[in-house]
Design an enzyme around this catalytic site. Structure first.
Site, PDB file in Angstrom:
ATOM      1  N   THR A 144      -1.990  51.591   5.737  1.00 51.85           N
ATOM      2  CA  THR A 144      -1.819  53.037   5.808  1.00 51.85           C
ATOM      3  C   THR A 144      -1.245  53.465   7.161  1.00 51.85           C
ATOM      4  O   THR A 144      -1.436  52.768   8.166  1.00 51.85           O
ATOM      5  CB  THR A 144      -3.188  53.719   5.600  1.00 51.85           C
ATOM      6  OG1 THR A 144      -3.108  55.082   5.966  1.00 51.85           O
ATOM      7  CG2 THR A 144      -4.268  53.069   6.455  1.00 51.85           C
ATOM      8  N   ASP A 145      -0.609  54.644   7.185  1.00 50.32           N
ATOM      9  CA  ASP A 145      -0.145  55.186   8.466  1.00 50.32           C
ATOM     10  C   ASP A 145      -1.311  55.700   9.321  1.00 50.32           C
ATOM     11  O   ASP A 145      -1.145  55.977  10.501  1.00 50.32           O
ATOM     12  CB  ASP A 145       0.894  56.298   8.245  1.00 50.32           C
ATOM     13  CG  ASP A 145       0.367  57.489   7.456  1.00 50.32           C
ATOM     14  OD1 ASP A 145      -0.783  57.446   6.965  1.00 50.32           O
ATOM     15  OD2 ASP A 145       1.116  58.487   7.320  1.00 50.32           O
ATOM     16  N   GLU A 146      -2.506  55.800   8.702  1.00 51.77           N
ATOM     17  CA  GLU A 146      -3.645  56.342   9.454  1.00 51.77           C
ATOM     18  C   GLU A 146      -4.075  55.424  10.593  1.00 51.77           C
ATOM     19  O   GLU A 146      -4.786  55.855  11.496  1.00 51.77           O
ATOM     20  CB  GLU A 146      -4.820  56.625   8.503  1.00 51.77           C
ATOM     21  CG  GLU A 146      -4.450  57.628   7.426  1.00 51.77           C
ATOM     22  CD  GLU A 146      -5.632  58.091   6.581  1.00 51.77           C
ATOM     23  OE1 GLU A 146      -6.755  58.145   7.096  1.00 51.77           O
ATOM     24  OE2 GLU A 146      -5.405  58.410   5.399  1.00 51.77           O
ATOM     25  N   TYR A 165     -12.593  54.428   8.052  1.00 53.11           N
ATOM     26  CA  TYR A 165     -11.594  53.912   7.111  1.00 53.11           C
ATOM     27  C   TYR A 165     -10.388  53.341   7.857  1.00 53.11           C
ATOM     28  O   TYR A 165     -10.006  52.186   7.673  1.00 53.11           O
ATOM     29  CB  TYR A 165     -11.140  55.023   6.148  1.00 53.11           C
ATOM     30  CG  TYR A 165      -9.854  54.695   5.408  1.00 53.11           C
ATOM     31  CD1 TYR A 165      -9.796  53.654   4.488  1.00 53.11           C
ATOM     32  CD2 TYR A 165      -8.678  55.428   5.652  1.00 53.11           C
ATOM     33  CE1 TYR A 165      -8.613  53.335   3.824  1.00 53.11           C
ATOM     34  CE2 TYR A 165      -7.494  55.122   4.988  1.00 53.11           C
ATOM     35  CZ  TYR A 165      -7.463  54.071   4.080  1.00 53.11           C
ATOM     36  OH  TYR A 165      -6.284  53.758   3.431  1.00 53.11           O
ATOM     37  N   LYS A 211      -8.925  49.479   8.251  1.00 55.32           N
ATOM     38  CA  LYS A 211      -7.572  49.081   7.835  1.00 55.32           C
ATOM     39  C   LYS A 211      -6.801  48.505   9.033  1.00 55.32           C
ATOM     40  O   LYS A 211      -6.054  47.536   8.889  1.00 55.32           O
ATOM     41  CB  LYS A 211      -6.809  50.282   7.247  1.00 55.32           C
ATOM     42  CG  LYS A 211      -7.332  50.778   5.907  1.00 55.32           C
ATOM     43  CD  LYS A 211      -7.218  49.764   4.777  1.00 55.32           C
ATOM     44  CE  LYS A 211      -5.785  49.465   4.391  1.00 55.32           C
ATOM     45  NZ  LYS A 211      -5.752  48.602   3.155  1.00 55.32           N
TER      46      LYS A 211
HETATM   47  P1  NAD Z   1      -8.204  53.266  -4.757  1.00 53.43           P
HETATM   48  O1  NAD Z   1      -9.512  53.583  -4.096  1.00 53.43           O
HETATM   49  O2  NAD Z   1      -7.681  54.175  -5.803  1.00 53.43           O
HETATM   50  O3  NAD Z   1      -8.280  51.810  -5.413  1.00 53.43           O
HETATM   51  C1  NAD Z   1      -8.855  50.714  -4.755  1.00 53.43           C
HETATM   52  C2  NAD Z   1      -9.081  49.621  -5.779  1.00 53.43           C
HETATM   53  O4  NAD Z   1      -9.632  48.489  -5.072  1.00 53.43           O
HETATM   54  C3  NAD Z   1     -10.098  49.997  -6.867  1.00 53.43           C
HETATM   55  O5  NAD Z   1      -9.617  49.629  -8.133  1.00 53.43           O
HETATM   56  C4  NAD Z   1     -11.334  49.201  -6.499  1.00 53.43           C
HETATM   57  O6  NAD Z   1     -12.137  48.835  -7.621  1.00 53.43           O
HETATM   58  C5  NAD Z   1     -10.731  47.986  -5.808  1.00 53.43           C
HETATM   59  N1  NAD Z   1     -11.690  47.392  -4.878  1.00 53.43           N
HETATM   60  C6  NAD Z   1     -12.395  48.027  -3.916  1.00 53.43           C
HETATM   61  N2  NAD Z   1     -13.219  47.168  -3.309  1.00 53.43           N
HETATM   62  C7  NAD Z   1     -13.011  45.956  -3.886  1.00 53.43           C
HETATM   63  C8  NAD Z   1     -13.562  44.667  -3.689  1.00 53.43           C
HETATM   64  N3  NAD Z   1     -14.508  44.444  -2.756  1.00 53.43           N
HETATM   65  N4  NAD Z   1     -13.122  43.635  -4.465  1.00 53.43           N
HETATM   66  C9  NAD Z   1     -12.180  43.862  -5.420  1.00 53.43           C
HETATM   67  N5  NAD Z   1     -11.641  45.062  -5.667  1.00 53.43           N
HETATM   68  C10 NAD Z   1     -12.039  46.093  -4.902  1.00 53.43           C
HETATM   69  O7  NAD Z   1      -7.185  53.086  -3.545  1.00 53.43           O
HETATM   70  P2  NAD Z   1      -5.634  53.451  -3.489  1.00 53.43           P
HETATM   71  O8  NAD Z   1      -5.492  54.864  -3.091  1.00 53.43           O
HETATM   72  O9  NAD Z   1      -4.975  52.951  -4.704  1.00 53.43           O
HETATM   73  O10 NAD Z   1      -5.193  52.569  -2.241  1.00 53.43           O
HETATM   74  C11 NAD Z   1      -4.782  51.210  -2.432  1.00 53.43           C
HETATM   75  C12 NAD Z   1      -4.410  50.609  -1.091  1.00 53.43           C
HETATM   76  O11 NAD Z   1      -3.348  51.352  -0.501  1.00 53.43           O
HETATM   77  C13 NAD Z   1      -5.546  50.600  -0.073  1.00 53.43           C
HETATM   78  O12 NAD Z   1      -5.492  49.394   0.631  1.00 53.43           O
HETATM   79  C14 NAD Z   1      -5.226  51.770   0.836  1.00 53.43           C
HETATM   80  O13 NAD Z   1      -5.727  51.549   2.132  1.00 53.43           O
HETATM   81  C15 NAD Z   1      -3.710  51.764   0.811  1.00 53.43           C
HETATM   82  N6  NAD Z   1      -3.075  53.072   1.028  1.00 53.43           N
HETATM   83  C16 NAD Z   1      -3.460  54.165   0.309  1.00 53.43           C
HETATM   84  C17 NAD Z   1      -2.804  55.379   0.514  1.00 53.43           C
HETATM   85  C18 NAD Z   1      -3.153  56.604  -0.312  1.00 53.43           C
HETATM   86  O14 NAD Z   1      -2.610  57.672  -0.039  1.00 53.43           O
HETATM   87  N7  NAD Z   1      -4.009  56.515  -1.310  1.00 53.43           N
HETATM   88  C19 NAD Z   1      -1.782  55.483   1.460  1.00 53.43           C
HETATM   89  C20 NAD Z   1      -1.421  54.334   2.180  1.00 53.43           C
HETATM   90  C21 NAD Z   1      -2.067  53.126   1.958  1.00 53.43           C
END
Ligand code: NAD
Length: 340
Positions: free
Chosen positions: A122-124, A147, A151
């Site tokens: 993430t950019d965070e 969080y 990350k």
């Molecule tokens: P989300 O919370 O919707 O999904 C996360 C998934 O990971 C879920 O299906 C969950 O069951 C699974 N998970 C969590 N803990 C787990 C574990 N211990 N073992 C196996 N599976 C596990 O998250 P998202 O919004 O889809 O984000 C996905 C990735 O992208 C993350 O790494 C997040 O940091 C990154 N990201 C998200 C955003 C955003 O805006 N949502 C932006 C940039 C980066």
């Protein structure tokens, strides 16, 4: 390619799974199905011969290593994470175990199998910007929430495994995503669902915080582009070129709901300013020069059009989100930092 996607039942992971299958890849989806997961997100590909699902916690290193050994993936797209900042404020421990220890296990399993790792971040991790400036790939790390700190730690592990063990690793740092199948606790679904229920629409602080919004299908496309054409050992920032203040985004959603699903009064009347999130980052913005110039990738969805499609998607998929409203913590104000 045979791709192992961690977190493929979540919001972004499921978009990656759907797109990868559509592009002809084989996919093994590894997900332990936390509160944030929903297998309906991948129901459109679940019957495909190219799709496998492994319910598995990435914190279990031995089990994860066995899955890698069984499937022998060419590459892993690592998205599994605890992802909600407010939940990280109330309960940081699972963020540390899943996001840091889980990433360690992914890197070790990939090292044993010799497969490429695309670590999705993430950019965070870069902290908070003032009114001007952009995050580049060389911006210093300055995470400010549990969080983003977890990350950031995982990013450092991924790079260290490349440097120390020569593991083929690429890291991406992306801005805020939005689109179909986003869990109800995140900002855009919260606004839509509260508006439809006639409940106050909470806006933290003054709503002046600025985010750079990227449509989730653009993010999935960018990740496959980076995997296929990116340089091993490199980082790529991914942004939407769509900077918007939270309050302007909330007003945009309300206006689109007025249009698509009219009510007696404008939905904007429900906007309610509430106590701010502790340590709320003021502004994130991505400089996308590297991914644009080196890989030729640009986002395709403009925010007004993307938010309108998203509002329509939530109107059309009531049964998907209604089932999730029962889950732990949904609809409750989280992240005040007062619970332990
Ligand atoms: P989300 O919370 O919707 O999904 C996360 C998934 O990971 C879920 O299906 C969950 O069951 C699974 N998970 C969590 N803990 C787990 C574990 N211990 N073992 C196996 N599976 C596990 O998250 P998202 O919004 O889809 O984000 C996905 C990735 O992208 C993350 O790494 C997040 O940091 C990154 N990201 C998200 C955003 C955003 O805006 N949502 C932006 C940039 C980066």
């Amino acid at each position: 390619m045979k791709l192992l996607v961690t977190g493929g039942a979540g919001f972004i992971g499921s978009a990656v799974v759907r797109l990868a299958i559509a592009r002809g890849h084989e996919v093994v989806n590894v997900d332990c199905l936390t509160y944030a997961a929903c297998l309906d997100n991948v129901s459109s590909v679940a019957d495909s011969a190219a799709y496998r699902f492994e319910q598995m916690d990435i914190r279990d290193g031995a089990a994860l290593a066995a899955v890698f050994k069984r499937h022998q993936p060419d590459a892993v797209l690592h998205l599994a994470a605890e992802s909600h900042v407010d939940r990280s404020i109330d309960g940081p421990e699972t963020f540390l175990t899943t996001n840091i220890l889980g990433t360690f296990n992914v890197l070790e399993a990939a090292r044993t199998q010799g497969c490429t790792v695309l670590h999705v971040s993430t950019d965070e991790v870069f902290g908070s910007l003032g009114a001007t400036g952009l995050f580049t790939e060389t911006s210093p790390y300055d995470p400010r929430s549990p969080y983003s700190a977890s990350k950031a730690a995982s990013d450092h592990l991924a790079r260290a495994w490349h440097t120390t063990y020569d593991l083929p690793v690429i890291v991406t740092n992306c801005s805020n995503n939005y689109g179909p199948y986003q869990f109800p606790e995140k900002l855009i679904p919260t606004v839509i669902l509260n508006a439809l229920a006639g409940r106050p629409i909470p806006v933290y602080g003054t709503g002046a915080n600025v985010r750079d919004w990227l449509h989730v299908e653009d993010h999935a496309d960018a990740l496959l582009c980076v995997l296929e054409t990116g340089q091993i050992g490199q980082s790529y920032n991914i942004g939407g070129e769509n900077e918007v203040a939270n309050i302007d985004l909330v007003r945009m959603i309300c206006g689109q709901l007025d249009d698509l699903h009219p009510s007696d009064a404008p939905y904007g009347d429900l906007i309610t300013f509430v106590e701010d999130r502790p340590g709320h980052d003021m502004r994130y913005a991505i400089d996308p020069t590297r991914i644009r110039d080196d890989l030729g990738w640009r986002p395709s969805v403009q925010i007004t059009q993307g938010v309108r499609q998203t509002v329509q998607w939530y109107l059309d998929h009531r049964s998907w989100w209604e089932a999730l409203l029962e889950r732990d913590g949904v609809g409750v104000r989280l992240g005040r930092g007062t619970t332990r």
